[in-house]
Design an enzyme around this catalytic site. Structure first.
Site, mmCIF file in Angstrom:
data_model
loop_
_atom_site.group_PDB
_atom_site.id
_atom_site.type_symbol
_atom_site.label_atom_id
_atom_site.label_comp_id
_atom_site.label_asym_id
_atom_site.label_seq_id
_atom_site.Cartn_x
_atom_site.Cartn_y
_atom_site.Cartn_z
ATOM 1 N N LYS A 156 5.915 0.946 74.420
ATOM 2 C CA LYS A 156 6.715 -0.139 73.857
ATOM 3 C C LYS A 156 7.087 0.187 72.428
ATOM 4 O O LYS A 156 6.287 0.072 71.506
ATOM 5 C CB LYS A 156 5.984 -1.487 73.889
ATOM 6 N N PRO A 157 8.330 0.663 72.227
ATOM 7 C CA PRO A 157 8.746 0.914 70.848
ATOM 8 C C PRO A 157 8.866 -0.415 70.120
ATOM 9 O O PRO A 157 8.978 -1.467 70.752
ATOM 10 C CB PRO A 157 10.126 1.563 71.014
ATOM 11 N N SER A 158 8.854 -0.363 68.817
ATOM 12 C CA SER A 158 9.104 -1.575 68.041
ATOM 13 C C SER A 158 10.485 -2.121 68.383
ATOM 14 O O SER A 158 11.412 -1.366 68.689
ATOM 15 C CB SER A 158 9.048 -1.235 66.550
ATOM 16 N N GLU A 159 10.618 -3.412 68.293
ATOM 17 C CA GLU A 159 11.932 -4.039 68.506
ATOM 18 C C GLU A 159 12.918 -3.597 67.420
ATOM 19 O O GLU A 159 14.118 -3.800 67.555
ATOM 20 C CB GLU A 159 11.803 -5.566 68.563
ATOM 21 N N GLY A 207 0.710 -0.245 63.866
ATOM 22 C CA GLY A 207 1.384 -1.416 63.327
ATOM 23 C C GLY A 207 0.519 -2.101 62.288
ATOM 24 O O GLY A 207 -0.370 -1.484 61.692
ATOM 25 N N SER A 208 0.756 -3.382 62.118
ATOM 26 C CA SER A 208 0.083 -4.112 61.038
ATOM 27 C C SER A 208 -1.346 -4.487 61.422
ATOM 28 O O SER A 208 -1.690 -4.567 62.608
ATOM 29 C CB SER A 208 0.874 -5.384 60.735
ATOM 30 N N GLU A 229 -3.954 2.141 64.608
ATOM 31 C CA GLU A 229 -3.566 2.785 63.341
ATOM 32 C C GLU A 229 -2.812 1.740 62.543
ATOM 33 O O GLU A 229 -1.690 1.358 62.893
ATOM 34 C CB GLU A 229 -2.681 3.995 63.616
ATOM 35 N N LEU A 230 -3.430 1.269 61.471
ATOM 36 C CA LEU A 230 -2.934 0.066 60.794
ATOM 37 C C LEU A 230 -2.477 0.377 59.376
ATOM 38 O O LEU A 230 -2.220 1.521 59.029
ATOM 39 C CB LEU A 230 -4.035 -1.000 60.826
ATOM 40 N N CYS A 263 3.018 4.150 56.131
ATOM 41 C CA CYS A 263 1.630 3.662 56.143
ATOM 42 C C CYS A 263 0.841 4.313 55.024
ATOM 43 O O CYS A 263 -0.061 3.716 54.466
ATOM 44 C CB CYS A 263 0.986 3.942 57.483
ATOM 45 N N GLU A 360 -0.960 -4.933 51.227
ATOM 46 C CA GLU A 360 0.036 -3.891 51.504
ATOM 47 C C GLU A 360 1.433 -4.413 51.131
ATOM 48 O O GLU A 360 1.829 -5.505 51.549
ATOM 49 C CB GLU A 360 0.002 -3.533 53.001
HETATM 50 P P1 NAD Z 1 3.821 -4.952 63.669
HETATM 51 O O1 NAD Z 1 2.342 -5.181 63.776
HETATM 52 O O2 NAD Z 1 4.664 -6.097 63.247
HETATM 53 O O3 NAD Z 1 4.410 -4.465 65.078
HETATM 54 C C1 NAD Z 1 3.918 -3.302 65.720
HETATM 55 C C2 NAD Z 1 4.164 -3.420 67.207
HETATM 56 O O4 NAD Z 1 3.365 -4.465 67.755
HETATM 57 C C3 NAD Z 1 5.607 -3.744 67.581
HETATM 58 O O5 NAD Z 1 5.987 -2.944 68.672
HETATM 59 C C4 NAD Z 1 5.535 -5.208 67.962
HETATM 60 O O6 NAD Z 1 6.545 -5.616 68.861
HETATM 61 C C5 NAD Z 1 4.166 -5.285 68.594
HETATM 62 N N1 NAD Z 1 3.550 -6.623 68.651
HETATM 63 C C6 NAD Z 1 3.753 -7.668 67.817
HETATM 64 N N2 NAD Z 1 2.968 -8.712 68.180
HETATM 65 C C7 NAD Z 1 2.248 -8.303 69.272
HETATM 66 C C8 NAD Z 1 1.250 -8.912 70.090
HETATM 67 N N3 NAD Z 1 0.833 -10.157 69.874
HETATM 68 N N4 NAD Z 1 0.719 -8.191 71.093
HETATM 69 C C9 NAD Z 1 1.108 -6.915 71.319
HETATM 70 N N5 NAD Z 1 2.055 -6.281 70.580
HETATM 71 C C10 NAD Z 1 2.613 -6.967 69.562
HETATM 72 O O7 NAD Z 1 3.994 -3.711 62.693
HETATM 73 P P2 NAD Z 1 5.355 -2.996 62.210
HETATM 74 O O8 NAD Z 1 6.069 -3.899 61.254
HETATM 75 O O9 NAD Z 1 6.091 -2.464 63.371
HETATM 76 O O10 NAD Z 1 4.778 -1.721 61.431
HETATM 77 C C11 NAD Z 1 4.393 -1.755 60.076
HETATM 78 C C12 NAD Z 1 2.902 -1.625 59.938
HETATM 79 O O11 NAD Z 1 2.454 -0.460 60.635
HETATM 80 C C13 NAD Z 1 2.450 -1.419 58.506
HETATM 81 O O12 NAD Z 1 1.314 -2.201 58.255
HETATM 82 C C14 NAD Z 1 2.111 0.073 58.452
HETATM 83 O O13 NAD Z 1 1.188 0.413 57.442
HETATM 84 C C15 NAD Z 1 1.577 0.287 59.814
HETATM 85 N N6 NAD Z 1 1.633 1.718 60.181
HETATM 86 C C16 NAD Z 1 0.460 2.411 60.261
HETATM 87 C C17 NAD Z 1 0.467 3.772 60.555
HETATM 88 C C18 NAD Z 1 -0.806 4.571 60.628
HETATM 89 O O14 NAD Z 1 -0.755 5.708 61.078
HETATM 90 N N7 NAD Z 1 -1.950 4.053 60.210
HETATM 91 C C19 NAD Z 1 1.687 4.415 60.783
HETATM 92 C C20 NAD Z 1 2.866 3.672 60.708
HETATM 93 C C21 NAD Z 1 2.818 2.314 60.409
#
Ligand code: NAD
Length: 457
Positions: A156-159, A207-208, A229-230, A263, A360
């Site tokens: 599931k890529p990001s939207e 993600g976050s 990976e957050l 990140c 962050e």
């Molecule tokens: P996000 O958490 O908003 O979304 C990430 C993914 O999760 C998306 O595909 C989204 O659709 C999905 N998602 C959202 N709610 C969900 C739920 N309830 N259940 C399942 N999936 C859900 O994060 P983002 O804005 O896409 O990415 C930015 C964050 O990612 C930043 O905090 C950044 O530091 C982190 N990040 C970390 C690394 C790493 O390697 N540690 C790398 C890149 C980005």
């Protein structure tokens, strides 16, 4: 059918409407992936490697168009999109080269009729929920080793990077990966949540922290392998023996590259008081050379903020820092639209009671704090709930190693920053996550060791 609207964050324009998944289609896709996994795992490693080799050739053949797609949907400056795709090639080479060894069965003991072996079996069907900021990197860190080791992937890529996700699927399938061994799910958090409800053998998330915590809560009782990976709040300390100009140029890039949406962006800087003022002037001078503008232009360095709500986070951090006495040296506000834009922003005289130094930022904004010496610097670097990366600039290797030993982070840098290598594990401490990708450990992560005790009759 659900639709996902894709907007260009640099202009606000609607660029596509994609058919999106719902709970029913997610369940159907999970069933298809389950059926495809065993035949894919039974495909010889050499054939799986050949598929990924062809995928690499496909990426190279379309590199300019793929970079343009990513830039249109994320606002990433085009040169950085190209850099990401070129960087991906090196990662693919690493994974292809190492996959064989990592999955080969090991004989660890032979004594008379008794033999002990470790077999590295695929996890099965894995879900990969991904972020938008480096969609090729963070996706590829998961789906490439996962496929090489015989897993089926529900991706599931990001939207905010869905068109890139579809391009990844198209190129993998064209390269020979069976249609149902890699299936893309299109949509937002609701589709991600529907994916968690399926029978999966591993969940690999980037993600976050907020979403990661929700995922951990949802999957905990089901004993599914989870890797998260957050985010981070990555610090660097510049010692008094460092060259202030060299360190400032490197760290300005580390803080602002990809418009600060990495990140491992440098998010906090501590500078020894004896070189603080020289460092700050060199830092601000470097930031002022960063050109903001059309992400499709080759000389653009500062692109758009991908997610509009992040502008409110940045504004709130600026207001909070100003109210608590920080000194604004450049930037500090949104740039005029259309689209989502924020000026590269530098603060000095910051402290840890400001959100700018604790939460962050994920944008082109940085706080620089004066310190009296090593002890204070280490204490401040560790004063965070995160632990992704941390760095030190000094001429003295022994001092760097000693100080970095005391810092709680998965990756540490001496005289460099914002750097990722396929050969080294990528992992976070604390709220930066659990598990790891990259390196040979990041291949093993997609396998389960099975213990064989074999006695000849
Ligand atoms: P996000 O958490 O908003 O979304 C990430 C993914 O999760 C998306 O595909 C989204 O659709 C999905 N998602 C959202 N709610 C969900 C739920 N309830 N259940 C399942 N999936 C859900 O994060 P983002 O804005 O896409 O990415 C930015 C964050 O990612 C930043 O905090 C950044 O530091 C982190 N990040 C970390 C690394 C790493 O390697 N540690 C790398 C890149 C980005």
């Amino acid at each position: 059918m659900n639709q996902l609207a894709i907007h260009n964050p640099a202009t606000g324009a609607l660029i596509a409407e994609l058919p999106a998944d719902d709970a029913t289609s997610v369940a159907a896709k999970a069933t298809l992936a389950r059926a495809a996994q065993k035949p894919w795992a039974a495909t010889p490693m050499a054939k799986r490697q050949a598929c990924i080799e062809r995928f690499k050739a496909g990426v190279l053949a379309e590199l300019d168009e793929l970079a343009a797609t990513m830039t249109r949907e994320t606002g990433k400056p085009i040169q950085m999109s190209r850099n990401e795709l070129n960087g991906l090639i090196a990662r693919i080479d690493f994974f292809i080269e190492e996959a064989d060894d990592e999955q080969a069965t090991e004989t660890v003991f032979i004594d008379g009729s008794m033999t002990e072996q470790i077999e590295h079996t695929p996890l099965g069907v894995i879900a990969n929920i991904s972020a938008w900021n480096y969609p090729w990197f963070v996706g590829g860190n998961v789906f490439i080793p996962a496929l090489l080791t015989g897993n089926a992937v529900l991706y599931k890529p990001s939207e905010y990077a869905a068109q890139t996700g579809l391009a990844i699927a198209r190129l993998l399938h064209a390269a020979g990966v069976p249609e149902h061994a890699f299936i893309t799910l299109i949509g937002g958090g609701d589709v991600g949540a529907a994916l968690l409800a399926q029978k999966i053998d591993g969940l690999f998330f980037t993600g976050s922290h907020a979403t990661g915590a929700r995922i951990m809560e949802a999957l905990g009782p089901r004993m599914v392998k989870v890797q998260l990976e957050l985010g981070g709040k990555d610090p660097t300390y510049v010692c008094e023996d460092a060259n202030p100009k060299t360190a400032a140029e490197s760290l300005a890039d580390g803080a602002m590259y990809n418009t600060g949406q990495s990140c491992c962006s440098v998010e906090r800087i501590y500078v020894h008081e004896s070189i603080h003022d020289d460092f700050v002037s060199a830092f601000v001078a470097t930031v002022k050379t960063f050109k903001a503008g059309d992400p499709m232009s080759a000389d653009t360095y500062i692109g758009a903020i991908t997610r509009a709500p992040q502008l409110d986070v940045l504004e709130a951090q600026v207001a909070d820092a100003k109210a608590k006495g920080a000194r604004l040296l450049t930037g500090g506000k949104r740039l005029p639209g259309p689209g989502n834009w924020f000026e590269p922003t530098v603060f000095a005289d910051v402290s840890h009671d400001m959100a700018l130094m604790r939460e962050e930022s994920f944008g082109p904004i940085i706080g620089i704090q004066k310190v009296t010496g090593d002890a204070q610097a280490v204490e401040l670097m560790n004063d965070t709930r995160y632990g992704l990366t941390a760095g030190i600039f000094t001429r003295d290797e022994a001092r760097a190693k000693n100080l970095l030993d005391q810092v709680n982070a998965g990756t540490v840098y001496w005289n460099c920053c914002d750097r990722v290598s396929p050969r080294l594990p990528w992992s976070g401490h604390g709220d930066s996550g659990v598990g790891l990708t990259l390196s040979t450990y990041g291949i093993q992560a997609f396998t389960r060791p099975k213990a064989w005790h074999l006695r000849q009759p």
